[in-house]
Design a protein around this motif. Structure first.
Motif, PDB file in Angstrom:
ATOM      1  N   LEU A  19       2.800   8.390  -4.825  1.00 14.88           N
ATOM      2  CA  LEU A  19       2.597   7.029  -5.424  1.00 14.88           C
ATOM      3  C   LEU A  19       1.421   6.613  -4.388  1.00 14.88           C
ATOM      4  O   LEU A  19       0.362   5.763  -5.009  1.00 14.88           O
ATOM      5  CB  LEU A  19       3.735   6.201  -5.143  1.00 14.88           C
ATOM      6  N   THR A  20       1.189   7.111  -3.231  1.00 10.17           N
ATOM      7  CA  THR A  20       0.117   6.392  -2.257  1.00 10.17           C
ATOM      8  C   THR A  20      -1.248   7.179  -3.180  1.00 10.17           C
ATOM      9  O   THR A  20      -2.238   6.264  -3.061  1.00 10.17           O
ATOM     10  CB  THR A  20       0.144   6.774  -0.826  1.00 10.17           C
ATOM     11  N   ALA A  21      -1.113   8.394  -3.313  1.00 11.21           N
ATOM     12  CA  ALA A  21      -2.318   8.872  -3.871  1.00 11.21           C
ATOM     13  C   ALA A  21      -2.587   8.387  -5.218  1.00 11.21           C
ATOM     14  O   ALA A  21      -3.931   8.030  -5.496  1.00 11.21           O
ATOM     15  CB  ALA A  21      -1.789  10.501  -4.392  1.00 11.21           C
ATOM     16  N   ILE A  22      -1.700   7.983  -6.124  1.00 10.06           N
ATOM     17  CA  ILE A  22      -2.117   7.314  -7.452  1.00 10.06           C
ATOM     18  C   ILE A  22      -2.850   5.983  -7.089  1.00 10.06           C
ATOM     19  O   ILE A  22      -4.060   5.826  -7.597  1.00 10.06           O
ATOM     20  CB  ILE A  22      -0.981   7.237  -8.155  1.00 10.06           C
ATOM     21  N   SER A  23      -2.318   5.095  -6.380  1.00 11.28           N
ATOM     22  CA  SER A  23      -3.021   3.946  -6.084  1.00 11.28           C
ATOM     23  C   SER A  23      -4.141   4.272  -5.335  1.00 11.28           C
ATOM     24  O   SER A  23      -5.317   3.348  -5.280  1.00 11.28           O
ATOM     25  CB  SER A  23      -2.013   3.226  -5.269  1.00 11.28           C
ATOM     26  N   PHE A  24      -4.215   5.520  -4.619  1.00  5.41           N
ATOM     27  CA  PHE A  24      -5.629   5.553  -3.901  1.00  5.41           C
ATOM     28  C   PHE A  24      -6.629   5.710  -4.885  1.00  5.41           C
ATOM     29  O   PHE A  24      -7.631   5.172  -4.836  1.00  5.41           O
ATOM     30  CB  PHE A  24      -5.580   6.556  -2.758  1.00  5.41           C
ATOM     31  N   VAL A  25      -6.222   6.601  -5.818  1.00  5.33           N
ATOM     32  CA  VAL A  25      -7.094   7.013  -6.649  1.00  5.33           C
ATOM     33  C   VAL A  25      -7.635   5.826  -7.428  1.00  5.33           C
ATOM     34  O   VAL A  25      -8.832   5.735  -7.914  1.00  5.33           O
ATOM     35  CB  VAL A  25      -6.671   8.255  -7.736  1.00  5.33           C
ATOM     36  N   TYR A  26      -6.734   5.019  -7.925  1.00  5.55           N
ATOM     37  CA  TYR A  26      -7.073   3.718  -8.748  1.00  5.55           C
ATOM     38  C   TYR A  26      -8.063   2.693  -8.082  1.00  5.55           C
ATOM     39  O   TYR A  26      -9.140   2.400  -8.379  1.00  5.55           O
ATOM     40  CB  TYR A  26      -5.969   3.127  -9.152  1.00  5.55           C
ATOM     41  N   ALA A  27      -7.612   2.648  -6.726  1.00  5.41           N
ATOM     42  CA  ALA A  27      -8.531   1.844  -5.928  1.00  5.41           C
ATOM     43  C   ALA A  27      -9.880   2.509  -5.769  1.00  5.41           C
ATOM     44  O   ALA A  27     -10.883   1.657  -5.563  1.00  5.41           O
ATOM     45  CB  ALA A  27      -7.837   1.444  -4.632  1.00  5.41           C
ATOM     46  N   GLY A  28      -9.852   3.747  -5.332  1.00  6.08           N
ATOM     47  CA  GLY A  28     -11.218   4.304  -5.054  1.00  6.08           C
ATOM     48  C   GLY A  28     -11.969   4.314  -6.344  1.00  6.08           C
ATOM     49  O   GLY A  28     -13.177   4.132  -6.258  1.00  6.08           O
ATOM     50  N   LEU A  29     -11.474   4.515  -7.719  1.00  5.37           N
ATOM     51  CA  LEU A  29     -12.272   4.582  -8.725  1.00  5.37           C
ATOM     52  C   LEU A  29     -13.052   3.353  -8.971  1.00  5.37           C
ATOM     53  O   LEU A  29     -14.132   3.219  -9.385  1.00  5.37           O
ATOM     54  CB  LEU A  29     -11.730   5.237  -9.900  1.00  5.37           C
ATOM     55  N   HIS A  56      -8.267  -4.183  -9.005  1.00  2.00           N
ATOM     56  CA  HIS A  56      -8.432  -3.349  -7.780  1.00  2.00           C
ATOM     57  C   HIS A  56      -7.980  -3.851  -6.561  1.00  2.00           C
ATOM     58  O   HIS A  56      -7.149  -3.244  -5.841  1.00  2.00           O
ATOM     59  CB  HIS A  56     -10.066  -3.464  -7.655  1.00  2.00           C
ATOM     60  N   PRO A  57      -7.907  -5.295  -6.270  1.00  2.00           N
ATOM     61  CA  PRO A  57      -7.263  -5.769  -5.222  1.00  2.00           C
ATOM     62  C   PRO A  57      -5.761  -5.500  -5.050  1.00  2.00           C
ATOM     63  O   PRO A  57      -5.046  -5.096  -4.097  1.00  2.00           O
ATOM     64  CB  PRO A  57      -7.679  -7.144  -5.154  1.00  2.00           C
ATOM     65  N   ILE A  58      -5.244  -5.598  -6.249  1.00  2.00           N
ATOM     66  CA  ILE A  58      -3.606  -5.619  -6.550  1.00  2.00           C
ATOM     67  C   ILE A  58      -3.481  -4.081  -6.094  1.00  2.00           C
ATOM     68  O   ILE A  58      -2.669  -3.616  -5.230  1.00  2.00           O
ATOM     69  CB  ILE A  58      -3.296  -5.902  -7.951  1.00  2.00           C
ATOM     70  N   GLY A  59      -4.220  -2.917  -7.045  1.00  2.00           N
ATOM     71  CA  GLY A  59      -3.827  -1.661  -6.494  1.00  2.00           C
ATOM     72  C   GLY A  59      -4.059  -1.475  -4.892  1.00  2.00           C
ATOM     73  O   GLY A  59      -3.536  -0.640  -4.421  1.00  2.00           O
ATOM     74  N   GLY A  60      -5.214  -2.020  -4.381  1.00  2.00           N
ATOM     75  CA  GLY A  60      -5.547  -1.886  -3.244  1.00  2.00           C
ATOM     76  C   GLY A  60      -4.216  -2.449  -2.103  1.00  2.00           C
ATOM     77  O   GLY A  60      -3.768  -1.509  -1.224  1.00  2.00           O
ATOM     78  N   SER A 120      -5.051   5.640   8.232  1.00  2.00           N
ATOM     79  CA  SER A 120      -4.119   4.654   8.866  1.00  2.00           C
ATOM     80  C   SER A 120      -5.215   3.423   9.258  1.00  2.00           C
ATOM     81  O   SER A 120      -5.232   2.385   8.807  1.00  2.00           O
ATOM     82  CB  SER A 120      -3.389   4.912   9.765  1.00  2.00           C
ATOM     83  N   VAL A 121      -6.218   3.779   9.821  1.00  2.00           N
ATOM     84  CA  VAL A 121      -7.382   3.004  10.617  1.00  2.00           C
ATOM     85  C   VAL A 121      -8.024   2.348   9.245  1.00  2.00           C
ATOM     86  O   VAL A 121      -8.202   0.958   9.207  1.00  2.00           O
ATOM     87  CB  VAL A 121      -8.152   3.661  11.781  1.00  2.00           C
ATOM     88  N   SER A 122      -8.428   3.067   8.732  1.00  2.00           N
ATOM     89  CA  SER A 122      -9.534   2.706   7.449  1.00  2.00           C
ATOM     90  C   SER A 122      -8.533   1.891   6.352  1.00  2.00           C
ATOM     91  O   SER A 122      -9.058   0.628   6.009  1.00  2.00           O
ATOM     92  CB  SER A 122     -10.102   3.787   6.814  1.00  2.00           C
ATOM     93  N   ALA A 123      -7.241   2.003   6.375  1.00  2.00           N
ATOM     94  CA  ALA A 123      -6.539   1.224   5.395  1.00  2.00           C
ATOM     95  C   ALA A 123      -6.488  -0.234   5.854  1.00  2.00           C
ATOM     96  O   ALA A 123      -6.238  -1.263   5.294  1.00  2.00           O
ATOM     97  CB  ALA A 123      -4.922   1.921   5.143  1.00  2.00           C
ATOM     98  N   ILE A 124      -6.014  -0.191   7.238  1.00  2.00           N
ATOM     99  CA  ILE A 124      -6.073  -1.595   7.923  1.00  2.00           C
ATOM    100  C   ILE A 124      -7.361  -2.406   7.693  1.00  2.00           C
ATOM    101  O   ILE A 124      -7.386  -3.551   7.267  1.00  2.00           O
ATOM    102  CB  ILE A 124      -5.705  -1.583   9.506  1.00  2.00           C
ATOM    103  N   VAL A 125      -8.501  -1.697   7.737  1.00  2.00           N
ATOM    104  CA  VAL A 125      -9.856  -2.322   7.735  1.00  2.00           C
ATOM    105  C   VAL A 125      -9.881  -2.620   6.332  1.00  2.00           C
ATOM    106  O   VAL A 125     -10.510  -3.793   5.907  1.00  2.00           O
ATOM    107  CB  VAL A 125     -10.893  -1.192   8.180  1.00  2.00           C
ATOM    108  N   LEU A 126      -9.688  -1.871   5.300  1.00  2.00           N
ATOM    109  CA  LEU A 126      -9.739  -2.234   3.965  1.00  2.00           C
ATOM    110  C   LEU A 126      -8.711  -3.261   3.536  1.00  2.00           C
ATOM    111  O   LEU A 126      -9.315  -4.215   2.867  1.00  2.00           O
ATOM    112  CB  LEU A 126      -9.231  -0.992   3.096  1.00  2.00           C
ATOM    113  N   PHE A 127      -7.868  -3.289   4.073  1.00  2.00           N
ATOM    114  CA  PHE A 127      -6.771  -4.395   3.884  1.00  2.00           C
ATOM    115  C   PHE A 127      -7.569  -5.709   4.345  1.00  2.00           C
ATOM    116  O   PHE A 127      -7.452  -6.611   3.443  1.00  2.00           O
ATOM    117  CB  PHE A 127      -5.421  -4.162   4.422  1.00  2.00           C
ATOM    118  N   ALA A 128      -7.806  -5.869   5.378  1.00  2.00           N
ATOM    119  CA  ALA A 128      -8.305  -6.974   6.016  1.00  2.00           C
ATOM    120  C   ALA A 128      -9.426  -7.408   5.396  1.00  2.00           C
ATOM    121  O   ALA A 128      -9.495  -8.600   5.013  1.00  2.00           O
ATOM    122  CB  ALA A 128      -8.628  -6.966   7.616  1.00  2.00           C
TER     123      ALA A 128
END
Ligand code: HEM
Ligand code: SF4
Lengths: 204, 261
Positions: A19-29, A56-60, A120-128
């Protein structure tokens, strides 16, 4: 029945991963569409510019929440120990399969652990930074100027890590993909790639 | 094609707000009631449905009470930060005559242009989720008319024409003011953004901030870094990664399990 199997990833672990992978691919694309005009076609594929702007933000955020679950499950197993540090120092040998001087790995090798921490670190930065980009009208200009820079930088780190990760698990280490899909590996595979973990499992 | 421009001679503005009304009317904007905060200014800042604002700056300069009125709207930069930042093809266009125009049909409402703009001009509409700003009446200019604000101005504060001619007029006017004893009078036209197609004559050109104009406008450096080096880095990481993987696979190949147990 014929070949013995060792459980490598439990069902909840596998579900969380995919599920993480799917949401990542969506956010990435969808993010990539905004990254470059040359990639705008991904916006068309995903329903148009306004749609990706909204989703995108919701997927993120979904991605970030799933990654937090993964973090809670795996963080303690991802600590870098002395063997891992030596592993990283000779990782160029690991890359060309010259494994004579490469320390044995536990459940995760040092490369996988690094990927975990980069994500993990980049997810925190991406989120903020993502939250700041999401509501430009509410955010002070200074924050927006930082976010506009850090969000794509963290996306580059995270996508770069994923390129290596996908290549390794699909093409370089046969059996790894099956481990995450169906959950099991053969004893030979475990002994070859994660010897310390293999012995620990055997002892049980 | 000749660049067109608007000249604002702030020394001649009487604060009548005819330009505000003309802008609202021509662009068919409804008026949103603002707040009264003890100034003559119509509202605190520009809005998605209010593209032309006279700022009434009351300050003390050299011991004298001064009332610096300055029209505030899109500057139509040659090197436009909004265009640099915008990800959506066709959402912002720069016409050959220099007008920077938003096309809301293609806008996705990300607000990047707001961050890229050195003059803080574009505004996001909470209802349509699109951005809006002064178009220099591109629709009027296209058929040979002058922008509505200029048409309405009762003094010669506002004028419209080719950029070269107006720049010439502006310099002449500044010279006149200096000869009149306003030593700091000068022209404001944003050289840091390649020149703006809205040109000001200021009595105090040494302190544009007092008119609500940025001192040295330029595209923010984080925006330039983001659209330059960060893009190169990203492409290098992504395509470099794919290429390395390909070479690795061809040269080294998969890692076979080497122990059976
Ligand atoms: C964690 C939660 C996240 C949030 C809240 C978020 C939010 C945003 C927002 C609001 C934008 C601006 C445009 C838009 O709304 O579509 C954006 C752009 C972008 N996002 Fe995210 N995002 C998140 C995660 C991610 C992830 C996981 C990736 C991929 C690895 C990513 C990659 C990008 C990229 C590449 C851009 C375009 C940047 C550019 O224009 O250069 N984002 N994000
Ligand atoms: S809000 Fe619209 S015009 Fe502004 S940068 Fe985004 S897509 Fe472009």
């Amino acid at each position: 029945m014929n070949k013995p199997r060792i459980e490598r990833f439990t069902f909840p672990e596998r579900m969380t991963h995919w599920l993480t992978a799917i949401s990542f691919v969506y956010a990435g694309l969808s993010g990539t569409a905004l990254w470059s005009r040359k990639m705008w076609w991904t916006a068309s594929v995903l329903g148009g510019g306004e749609t990706i702007r909204a989703w995108h933000p919701i997927g993120g955020v979904v991605f970030a929440l799933l990654l937090a679950l993964m973090f809670r499950r795996w963080a303690t197993q991802m600590k870098i120990d002395a063997d891992d540090r030596r592993w990283l120092a000779v990782s160029h040998k690991y890359a060309i399969h010259d494994e004579a001087g490469v320390p044995e790995s536990g459940r995760f090798n040092a490369g996988q652990k690094m990927l975990f921490w980069v994500q993990s670190v980049s997810a925190i930065v991406l989120f903020a930074s993502g939250i700041v980009l999401w509501f430009p009208e509410l955010m002070p200009r200074g924050l927006r100027l930082i976010a506009i820079l850090t969000h794509p930088l963290a996306a580059v780190a995270s996508l770069g890590g994923i390129v290596v990760h996908v290549y390794m698990t699909t093409l370089v280490v046969p059996g790894a993909l099956n481990a995450m899909l169906r959950g099991w590996v053969t004893p030979g595979w475990a002994a070859s790639h994660h010897a310390k973990w293999f012995r620990a499992v055997q002892r049980k | 094609m000749q660049k067109v421009a608007k000249l604002i001679d702030t020394t001649l503005c009487i604060g009548c707000k005819a330009c505000e009304v003309a802008c609202q009317q021509w662009n068919d904007q409804e008026f949103t009631m603002g707040v009264f905060n003890n100034t003559y200014q119509t509202m605190p800042s520009l809005a998605h449905n209010f593209w032309n604002l006279i700022q009434f700056n009351e300050l003390e300069i050299n011991g004298a009470q001064s009332w610096l009125m300055a029209k505030y709207q899109c500057m139509h930069c040659a090197d436009a930060g909004c265009i640099k930042a915008c990800p959506a093809p066709g959402a912002i266009v720069q016409n050959a005559n220099g007008i920077v125009d938003f096309n809301q049909d293609n806008c996705i409402g990300c607000g990047y242009c707001i961050t890229g703009c050195p003059f803080d001009v574009p505004r996001l509409s909470p209802t349509t989720k699109k951005v809006y700003k002064c178009s220099l009446c591109s629709d009027r200019v296209a058929v040979g008319l002058e922008p509505s604000c200029i048409k309405a101005c009762p003094t010669s504060c506002l004028s419209f024409g080719t950029r070269d001619a107006l720049h010439h007029n502006a310099s002449k006017r500044a010279e006149e003011l200096r000869a009149d004893g306003h030593a700091q009078a000068g022209v404001y036209d944003g050289p840091g953004v390649g020149g703006t197609n809205v040109i000001y004559v200021l009595k105090h050109a040494d302190r544009p901030q007092d008119y609500g104009l940025p001192k040295d406008p330029h595209i923010p450096w984080t925006v330039s870094l983001w659209k330059g080096p960060v893009k190169w880095l990203g492409n290098a990481v992504f395509f470099g990664g794919l290429l390395t993987a390909l070479v690795h696979y061809i040269k080294v190949g998969p890692k076979e399990a080497h122990r059976d147990e």
